[in-house]
Design an enzyme around this catalytic site. Structure first.
Site, mmCIF file in Angstrom:
data_model
loop_
_atom_site.group_PDB
_atom_site.id
_atom_site.type_symbol
_atom_site.label_atom_id
_atom_site.label_comp_id
_atom_site.label_asym_id
_atom_site.label_seq_id
_atom_site.Cartn_x
_atom_site.Cartn_y
_atom_site.Cartn_z
ATOM 1 N N ALA A 151 0.893 -1.043 0.042
ATOM 2 C CA ALA A 151 -0.016 -0.111 0.074
ATOM 3 C C ALA A 151 1.018 1.312 0.023
ATOM 4 O O ALA A 151 1.471 1.702 1.254
ATOM 5 C CB ALA A 151 -0.852 -0.087 1.124
ATOM 6 N N ILE A 203 10.832 4.201 4.339
ATOM 7 C CA ILE A 203 10.707 5.210 5.433
ATOM 8 C C ILE A 203 11.970 5.853 5.600
ATOM 9 O O ILE A 203 12.986 5.358 6.273
ATOM 10 C CB ILE A 203 10.253 4.627 6.931
ATOM 11 N N GLU A 221 3.276 18.658 2.940
ATOM 12 C CA GLU A 221 4.235 17.689 2.530
ATOM 13 C C GLU A 221 4.739 17.910 0.978
ATOM 14 O O GLU A 221 5.680 18.008 0.494
ATOM 15 C CB GLU A 221 3.919 16.265 2.629
ATOM 16 N N ARG A 222 3.654 18.172 0.198
ATOM 17 C CA ARG A 222 3.897 18.483 -1.425
ATOM 18 C C ARG A 222 4.288 19.729 -1.603
ATOM 19 O O ARG A 222 5.228 19.827 -2.300
ATOM 20 C CB ARG A 222 2.516 18.172 -2.128
ATOM 21 N N GLY A 282 28.398 16.833 -21.407
ATOM 22 C CA GLY A 282 29.081 15.674 -22.189
ATOM 23 C C GLY A 282 29.323 14.475 -21.260
ATOM 24 O O GLY A 282 28.655 14.248 -20.393
ATOM 25 N N GLY A 283 30.386 13.772 -21.773
ATOM 26 C CA GLY A 283 30.770 12.521 -20.959
ATOM 27 C C GLY A 283 31.186 12.834 -19.518
ATOM 28 O O GLY A 283 30.768 11.967 -18.866
ATOM 29 N N GLY A 295 4.344 10.990 -2.934
ATOM 30 C CA GLY A 295 3.167 10.700 -3.724
ATOM 31 C C GLY A 295 3.492 10.885 -5.389
ATOM 32 O O GLY A 295 4.108 11.921 -5.473
ATOM 33 N N GLU A 334 1.501 10.333 -10.801
ATOM 34 C CA GLU A 334 0.206 10.120 -11.343
ATOM 35 C C GLU A 334 -0.794 10.305 -10.204
ATOM 36 O O GLU A 334 -1.996 10.707 -10.615
ATOM 37 C CB GLU A 334 0.287 8.444 -11.687
#
Ligand SMILES: Cc1cc2nc3c(=O)[nH]c(=O)nc-3n(C[C@H](O)[C@H](O)[C@H](O)COP(=O)(O)OP(=O)(O)OC[C@H]3O[C@@H](n4cnc5c(N)ncnc54)[C@H](O)[C@@H]3O)c2cc1C
Length: 385
Positions: free
Chosen positions: A132, A159, A238-239, A335-336, A360, A363
């Site tokens: 979940a 966590i 939080e966002r 570059g590299g 989060g 999506e």
């Protein structure tokens, strides 16, 4: 020109934070990345400067300042160019402690919030589980009432601060509903395993296992069964914190890239003189500026005590996706050398990858924005805002 959001005092605070980081953090970052751990002393030093309490009122031991001080602090964390340190500090200060400050009893505030603000105790926020993540309501860690205790069983994953945390603000099922508890780091039956990651090395990220953990009933945060609402409301902060960190990180990435472009020569001139590259950088600067204004406006809404779920979610989506793009396009300018670990752009590129997942996924951000804008769904504040 005077910013509509930041006063002279905010800018003085910014200079002080930047100087503190320059002296106390920057010289040690390589060591902390290698050890995959942040020493306790730096938490205490940040606590002594009141940096960990920028969000909180004086009544609970915080600094008692407006939200733009937090905005400055989180942006400066992002500007360090070290996703792990920034994540560890912001999870502790803006997520683990926030629930205790908003809904915790005076007992919990005394035992965990105060030492959390001073940096004596480090906190984690444990919501995600192996089965979940995006779907918070599907969590299966359980707390069963038993006299003066709840007995907690289950596990959590990914966590931040989970391995070393002294306390863990934890979401568990109490019957059908979700409740929030503070689980002490010393609790018997709590086991932890450190996870190996592709970036964010300084932050320890852990899987947690609860086997008949006895949690005193006084460790319940707020009301029983209200955890889901507390979590949903705090997700907004939080966002926004994640978005501010991304804005800081993008400033850092653009700065190190410009420096490199001015120094690196090809076909007899600095690569910063090639129009193909100049126009790409001009586009990136423009997009970052537009994103910054959305994020600052959202900070202003929070500062007016508005929940601003739509704007916080849009800020996280825009800033984290843009950070990924800026890191990718800027790495190309090297570059590299951009592919070499010794160049900081490669770490910035790895660290950017977590931004659209942690806190989060993009999506899920789009799902929430679609519900608000297309379906006119509105969210009620758990605190009656
Ligand atoms: C570095 C790091 C640090 C983290 N720190 C913490 C922490 O401190 N505390 C904590 O609790 N968690 C933490 N997390 C966990 C994080 O919040 C989850 O990883 C995130 O919410 C996604 O959950 P998941 O990994 O289970 O992916 P899933 O939910 O399994 O998703 C897998 C994919 O399916 C997509 N998807 C899922 N549902 C939908 C849908 N309805 N519509 C469209 N697409 C969908 C997702 O966007 C994703 O692309 C952290 C993660 C990382 C990587």
């Amino acid at each position: 020109m005077q910013s509509p959001y930041f006063t002279e005092e905010h800018e003085l605070f910014r200079s002080a934070v930047r100087e503190f980081f320059r002296q106390e953090v920057v010289p040690n970052l390589a060591e902390w990345e290698a050890k995959e751990q942040i020493p306790r002393e730096i938490w205490q030093k940040m606590g002594a400067m009141d940096y960990l309490g920028a969000l909180y009122p004086e009544s609970v031991g915080g600094a008692g300042v407006d939200f733009f001080y937090s905005a400055v602090f989180i942006e400066e964390l992002g500007r360090l160019g070290n996703g792990g340190f920034a994540a560890a500090v912001s999870v502790h200060s803006y997520m683990a402690l926030n629930h205790i400050a908003l809904a915790g009893s005076s007992f919990l505030q005394e035992k965990y919030l105060k030492p959390g603000l001073s940096g004596e105790k480090i906190g984690a926020l444990a919501i995600s589980e192996p089965n979940a993540g995006s779907d918070v309501q599907k969590i299966s860690a359980k707390a069963l009432s038993d006299g003066d205790f709840y007995i907690v069983n289950g596990s959590k994953v990914f966590i931040t601060n989970g391995y070393y945390a002294d306390f863990i603000t934890t979401a568990v099922k109490t019957g059908e509903a979700v409740s929030l508890f503070v689980i002490d780091g010393n609790a018997e039956g709590l086991n932890r395993a450190k996870l190996k990651k592709m970036g964010w090395y300084s932050s320890d990220t852990a899987e947690l296992f609860f086997e008949n953990v006895k949690v005193p009933k006084e460790n319940l945060i707020g009301e029983i069964g209200k955890g889901f609402y507390y979590i949903m409301e705090s997700f907004a902060l939080e966002r926004l914190s994640a978005a501010l960190m991304s804005v800081g990180a993008m400033d850092y990435i653009l700065e190190i890239t410009l420096k490199y472009m001015r120094e690196r020569e090809s076909f007899g001139k600095p690569i910063s003189r090639f129009q193909a590259l100049r126009h790409r950088m001009a586009d990136l600067f423009t997009e970052v500026e537009a994103c910054r204004q959305l994020v600052y406006y959202t900070c202003w809404l929070l500062n007016q005590n508005q929940t601003a779920i739509k704007e916080c979610t849009m800020s996280k989506l825009k800033a984290s996706e843009l950070q990924k793009k800026v890191a990718d396009e800027c790495l190309q300018m090297f570059g590299g050398y951009g592919f070499m670990n010794e160049y900081p752009i490669s770490a910035a590129y790895r660290d950017a990858r977590a931004a659209t997942i942690a806190g989060g996924t993009s999506e899920i951000m789009r799902e929430i924005i679609a519900k608000i804008t297309l379906d006119n769904v509105s969210y009620k504040s758990a605190y009656g805002k």
